[in-house]
Design a protein around this motif. Structure first.
Motif, PDB file in Angstrom:
ATOM      1  N   GLY A   9       0.806  -0.984   0.062  1.00  0.00           N
ATOM      2  CA  GLY A   9       0.011  -0.006  -0.048  1.00  0.00           C
ATOM      3  C   GLY A   9       0.826   1.218  -0.149  1.00  0.00           C
ATOM      4  N   THR A  10       2.052   1.108   0.679  1.00  0.00           N
ATOM      5  CA  THR A  10       2.697   2.416   0.816  1.00  0.00           C
ATOM      6  C   THR A  10       3.708   2.519  -0.606  1.00  0.00           C
ATOM      7  N   LYS A  11       3.850   1.455  -1.042  1.00  0.00           N
ATOM      8  CA  LYS A  11       4.760   1.445  -2.237  1.00  0.00           C
ATOM      9  C   LYS A  11       3.703   1.970  -3.481  1.00  0.00           C
ATOM     10  N   ALA A  12       2.508   1.542  -3.396  1.00  0.00           N
ATOM     11  CA  ALA A  12       1.476   2.136  -4.437  1.00  0.00           C
ATOM     12  C   ALA A  12       1.315   3.741  -4.687  1.00  0.00           C
ATOM     13  N   LEU A  13       1.809   4.388  -3.255  1.00  0.00           N
ATOM     14  CA  LEU A  13       1.732   5.899  -3.051  1.00  0.00           C
ATOM     15  C   LEU A  13       2.999   6.341  -3.754  1.00  0.00           C
TER      16      LEU A  13
END
Length: 298
Positions: A9-13
Motif C-alpha cells: 500500500g505504501t509502495k503504491a503511493l
C-alpha cells in the motif's frame, strides 16, 4: 514482519520501501541514520507536536458527532495518538474520561504510566504491529500521565477476539492495533455503567490477509463452529463411507479429510482419519460426538 498490505500500500503511493529491524525502535534507529547520511528530514510518527495535534483532530470529530461523550477509548503504542486525543478532548471537556489501551506484548508505555517514569521493555511480541513499540517516549508519556484517566492492557487472544467481533457484527476490517479498544470492552478491562456514552478509536485496517485467516479459523474453533476429529478405521472398502453416513445423520458438514495408513501409532490394516467439520455450536458438536460413539467409533 511488517504486513505485506502495509508494504504494498505504501509502495503504491510512490514510496521507496526499506525494511529494517524487528520492531519500531530498530526501524526508527535505522531511519535516523539513513536521514543523516542522505541529508533528509525525519518526520517522527509520534514524538512531534504537529503530528500529535493532527491526531488530536480525531477527538474533535468524535465530540462533534456526540457532544455529550463521556469516555474515549484509545490505543497506545508510542503514544502520539493518545497524546493528541486526550489533550484535545480534555481542553474541550475536562470531564471526559480517557481510557488508554496497550497490547500486553508491548508493555513499555503502560508500565511507564503505572511507575510515572519512562521504562523501556526488552522486547515486543504482539499481533498489534501498529503499536509494537519497545521504548517509551518521555514526550508523550508526560501528557499521557497528565491527561489519561485509566490505562489497561489486552493480550493477543483478546485482540483477535475483537478483530473477529468487528468483522462479524460490524462488517469492519480492523488491524490488531486498532482493535485493542474494543478488546478492552469485550473482556471487561474497564467498568462502565449502563447508558454511558463511550467512543472507541478504531485506528487502522491494514491487517495481513494470512493473519486475518488465522484469526478467523481459530475463532471458528473457539466458538464451536468448526471441529477436527481423529478416528481410527479398519482400512477396507466402505469404511470411510460408513463414517460419513454417521456424520450425515448428525447433520455435520465435512470440510476436509486426511487419510493416513502409514502412521506408526496405528495397527497394520488400520487407517487414521482426521476429519474437519463445520458445526452449529457446542450442542451440535456434542450431538456429533454422541452419534459417532453410538455408531461404534472411538
Amino acid at each position: 514482519a511488517t504486513p505485506l498490505l502495509k508494504v504494498s500500500g505504501t509502495k503504491a503511493l510512490g514510496a521507496e520501501i526499506i525494511l529494517k529491524g524487528d520492531n519500531f525502535d530498530e526501524a526508527y534507529a535505522f531511519a535516523l541514520e539513513y536521514a543523516k547520511e542522505h541529508n533528509l528530514t525525519f518526520v517522527h510518527p509520534f514524538n512531534d507536536e504537529f503530528v500529535q495535534a493532527g491526531q488530536g483532530t480525531i477527538a474533535l470529530e468524535m465530540i462533534e458527532e456526540v457532544a455529550d461523550l463521556e469516555y474515549i477509548v484509545v490505543p497506545v503504542g508510542g503514544g502520539g495518538l493518545a497524546t493528541g486525543v486526550c489533550s484535545c478532548a480534555k481542553q474541550i471537556n475536562p470531564d471526559i474520561k480517557i481510557i488508554a489501551v496497550a497490547a500486553k506484548g508491548a508493555p513499555a508505555m503502560h508500565d511507564s504510566f503505572v511507575a510515572k517514569k519512562p521504562l523501556n521493555s526488552k522486547s515486543v511480541r504482539t499481533i498489534a504491529d501498529g503499536i509494537a513499540v519497545r521504548d517509551t517516549s518521555e514526550i508523550t508519556l508526560s501528557t499521557i500521565i497528565e491527561c489519561v484517566d485509566e490505562f489497561v492492557q489486552v493480550d493477543d487472544e483478546e485482540i483477535a477476539n475483537a478483530i473477529l467481533f468487528l468483522l462479524e457484527t460490524q462488517k469492519i476490517v480492523v488491524e490488531g492495533a486498532g482493535a485493542v479498544g474494543v478488546a478492552s470492552i469485550l473482556h471487561n478491562k474497564v467498568k462502565f455503567k449502563a447508558g454511558e456514552r463511550i467512543g472507541i478509536v478504531l485506528s487502522g485496517g491494514n491487517i495481513d490477509v494470512q493473519m486475518l485467516n488465522v484469526i478467523i479459523e481459530k475463532g471458528l474453533i473457539k466458538s464451536h463452529r468448526k471441529m477436527a476429529l481423529q478416528i481410527t478405521l479398519i482400512d477396507k472398502p466402505g469404511a470411510l463411507m460408513s463414517l460419513t453416513d454417521s456424520l450425515k445423520i448428525a447433520n455435520a458438514n465435512i470440510v476436509k479429510i486426511d487419510y493416513d495408513r502409514f502412521s506408526t501409532n496405528i495397527e497394520y490394516g488400520d487407517a487414521q482419519i482426521t476429519i474437519t467439520l463445520e458445526t452449529k455450536g457446542k450442542a451440535h458438536q456434542e450431538d456429533i460426538a454422541w452419534a459417532l460413539k453410538n455408531a461404534g467409533y472411538d
